[in-house]
Enzyme design. Structure first.
Site, PDB file in Angstrom:
ATOM      1  N   ASN A  32       0.870  -1.171   0.000  1.00  0.00           N
ATOM      2  CA  ASN A  32       0.000   0.000   0.000  1.00  0.00           C
ATOM      3  C   ASN A  32       0.905   1.219   0.000  1.00  0.00           C
ATOM      4  O   ASN A  32       1.420   1.619   1.035  1.00  0.00           O
ATOM      5  CB  ASN A  32      -0.897  -0.023   1.252  1.00  0.00           C
ATOM      6  CG  ASN A  32      -1.808   1.189   1.307  1.00  0.00           C
ATOM      7  OD1 ASN A  32      -1.899   1.948   0.340  1.00  0.00           O
ATOM      8  ND2 ASN A  32      -2.457   1.386   2.437  1.00  0.00           N
ATOM      9  N   LYS A  79       0.161   4.211  -0.557  1.00  0.00           N
ATOM     10  CA  LYS A  79      -0.505   5.437  -0.093  1.00  0.00           C
ATOM     11  C   LYS A  79      -0.150   6.591  -1.033  1.00  0.00           C
ATOM     12  O   LYS A  79      -0.043   6.381  -2.230  1.00  0.00           O
ATOM     13  CB  LYS A  79      -0.137   5.709   1.369  1.00  0.00           C
ATOM     14  CG  LYS A  79      -0.344   4.465   2.249  1.00  0.00           C
ATOM     15  CD  LYS A  79      -0.207   4.722   3.709  1.00  0.00           C
ATOM     16  CE  LYS A  79      -0.433   3.416   4.484  1.00  0.00           C
ATOM     17  NZ  LYS A  79      -0.386   3.583   5.923  1.00  0.00           N
ATOM     18  N   HIS A 137      -9.764   1.316   3.997  1.00  0.00           N
ATOM     19  CA  HIS A 137      -8.549   1.527   4.791  1.00  0.00           C
ATOM     20  C   HIS A 137      -8.852   2.523   5.916  1.00  0.00           C
ATOM     21  O   HIS A 137      -9.620   3.463   5.730  1.00  0.00           O
ATOM     22  CB  HIS A 137      -7.421   2.059   3.893  1.00  0.00           C
ATOM     23  CG  HIS A 137      -6.101   2.057   4.600  1.00  0.00           C
ATOM     24  ND1 HIS A 137      -5.749   3.049   5.484  1.00  0.00           N
ATOM     25  CD2 HIS A 137      -5.082   1.163   4.596  1.00  0.00           C
ATOM     26  CE1 HIS A 137      -4.541   2.766   5.982  1.00  0.00           C
ATOM     27  NE2 HIS A 137      -4.121   1.626   5.447  1.00  0.00           N
ATOM     28  N   GLU A 143      -7.279   4.923   7.102  1.00  0.00           N
ATOM     29  CA  GLU A 143      -7.012   6.338   6.800  1.00  0.00           C
ATOM     30  C   GLU A 143      -8.170   6.955   6.035  1.00  0.00           C
ATOM     31  O   GLU A 143      -8.506   8.122   6.221  1.00  0.00           O
ATOM     32  CB  GLU A 143      -5.685   6.458   6.025  1.00  0.00           C
ATOM     33  CG  GLU A 143      -4.497   6.237   6.947  1.00  0.00           C
ATOM     34  CD  GLU A 143      -3.257   5.676   6.278  1.00  0.00           C
ATOM     35  OE1 GLU A 143      -3.155   5.728   5.035  1.00  0.00           O
ATOM     36  OE2 GLU A 143      -2.386   5.176   7.017  1.00  0.00           O
ATOM     37  N   GLU A 155      -6.059  -4.547  10.190  1.00  0.00           N
ATOM     38  CA  GLU A 155      -5.014  -3.571  10.472  1.00  0.00           C
ATOM     39  C   GLU A 155      -5.357  -2.794  11.743  1.00  0.00           C
ATOM     40  O   GLU A 155      -6.140  -1.841  11.694  1.00  0.00           O
ATOM     41  CB  GLU A 155      -4.885  -2.579   9.314  1.00  0.00           C
ATOM     42  CG  GLU A 155      -4.526  -3.222   7.990  1.00  0.00           C
ATOM     43  CD  GLU A 155      -3.901  -2.207   7.048  1.00  0.00           C
ATOM     44  OE1 GLU A 155      -2.760  -2.414   6.655  1.00  0.00           O
ATOM     45  OE2 GLU A 155      -4.554  -1.200   6.740  1.00  0.00           O
ATOM     46  N   GLY A 195       1.997   2.472  10.694  1.00  0.00           N
ATOM     47  CA  GLY A 195       2.975   3.553  10.559  1.00  0.00           C
ATOM     48  C   GLY A 195       3.617   3.963  11.872  1.00  0.00           C
ATOM     49  O   GLY A 195       4.291   4.989  11.950  1.00  0.00           O
ATOM     50  N   SER A 223       2.881  -1.949  10.381  1.00  0.00           N
ATOM     51  CA  SER A 223       4.327  -2.032  10.627  1.00  0.00           C
ATOM     52  C   SER A 223       4.939  -3.404  10.302  1.00  0.00           C
ATOM     53  O   SER A 223       5.881  -3.840  10.961  1.00  0.00           O
ATOM     54  CB  SER A 223       4.662  -1.608  12.062  1.00  0.00           C
ATOM     55  OG  SER A 223       4.256  -0.270  12.280  1.00  0.00           O
TER      56      SER A 223
HETATM   57  P1  PGA Z   1       2.446   0.438   7.615  1.00  0.00           P
HETATM   58  O1  PGA Z   1       1.013   0.671   6.916  1.00  0.00           O
HETATM   59  O2  PGA Z   1       2.971  -0.868   7.090  1.00  0.00           O
HETATM   60  O3  PGA Z   1       3.268   1.614   7.201  1.00  0.00           O
HETATM   61  O4  PGA Z   1       2.199   0.374   9.103  1.00  0.00           O
HETATM   62  C1  PGA Z   1       0.121  -0.381   6.726  1.00  0.00           C
HETATM   63  C2  PGA Z   1      -1.137   0.116   6.071  1.00  0.00           C
HETATM   64  O5  PGA Z   1      -1.623   1.188   6.437  1.00  0.00           O
HETATM   65  O6  PGA Z   1      -1.684  -0.543   5.184  1.00  0.00           O
END
Ligand code: PGA
Length: 253
Positions: A9, A11, A97, A99, A169, A175, A215
């Site tokens: 992903n 982003k 997601h 976000e 998630e 993140g 992460s």
């Molecule tokens: P990350 O993000 O691996 O940077 O924690 C995962 C995601 O949001 O899909």
């Protein structure tokens, strides 16, 4: 056996040039995927076609969109429909997601519409769920995730749920460098599978790929993916580095 999937992903990161270099470096790193394994690349919309061109003909490597509209078509400036994604040959789309739930106020009802439109257009959703830290601290994560699944997926028929893809998630692990332990991941994944089994039966639930996200990196992927109900990962930060993501792909069961 259900599919084992490493999904990147990206982003809102990378220029087109950086994106192409990343994909070329990955291809050159000679990752070989088994029949049962997939790598998906969730790239920003403007890069879908150029990256797809680089991946076309490569076995089990596919582009996925990061989102689609909850509306079929019409006066929705800036939006991209599931039909458009289908028309350029896409097969996958990430939906829900955290976000997007947070910054774009996407509700469960809206996500149910997106899931429907995606399936109508032969796109497999990668449906995201997961709880915030406050929910985890109150030990209410199981009920919280169950409601997310019920509200956005339970209207579907069993046939539509076969080989579905769900990404768990936990928001507190995205993140932040703070990964859920492999035990915490397994516990939630088993819970998700039992929730799906209660609605659709064990066979369908066993066909669903449940990815862990938050992460994931080369150093912890094998440990997390090694758990019986973890079928790969949805990877943000570490998917932007070719060597990291190649190692994550290699860690798939
Ligand atoms: P990350 O993000 O691996 O940077 O924690 C995962 C995601 O949001 O899909």
């Amino acid at each position: 056996m259900r599919k084992q999937i490493a999904a990147a992903n990206w982003k809102m990161n990378l220029s087109l040039q950086q994106a192409e270099e990343l994909i070329k470096a990955l291809i050159e790193s000679n990752i070989t995927l088994g029949e049962n394994q997939l790598a998906l690349f969730g790239v920003p919309f403007p890069y879908i076609l150029p990256i797809k061109q680089l991946l076309d003909g490569k076995q089990n490597l596919f582009v996925t969109a990061q989102n689609c509209s909850a509306n079929a078509n019409g006066a929705f400036t800036g939006e991209t429909s599931a039909e458009m994604l289908q028309s350029i040959g896409l097969k996958y789309v990430i939906i829900g997601h955290s976000e997007r739930r947070e910054y774009n106020y996407e509700t469960s009802a809206e996500l149910a519409k997106k899931v429907n439109l995606a399936l109508d257009h032969k796109l497999q959703p990668v449906f995201c769920c997961g709880e915030a830290l406050t929910v985890r601290e109150a030990d209410e994560q199981n009920e919280y995730v169950k409601v997310q699944l019920m509200e956005s997926l339970f209207h579907l028929e069993a046939g539509q749920m076969k080989n579905f893809i769900i990404a768990y998630e936990p928001i507190w692990a995205i993140g932040t460098g703070k990964t859920a332990s492999s035990e915490q991941a397994q516990e939630m994944h088993a819970h998700i599978r039992s929730v799906m089994a209660s609605q659709y039966g064990k066979d369908i639930a066993d066909s669903i790929s449940i990815l862990y996200g938050g992460s994931v990196k080369a150093a912890n992927a094998a440990e997390i993916f090694g758990k019986p109900d973890v079928d790969g990962g949805l990877v943000g930060g570490a998917s932007l580095v070719a060597t990291e993501f190649a190692a994550i792909i290699k860690a798939l069961k």
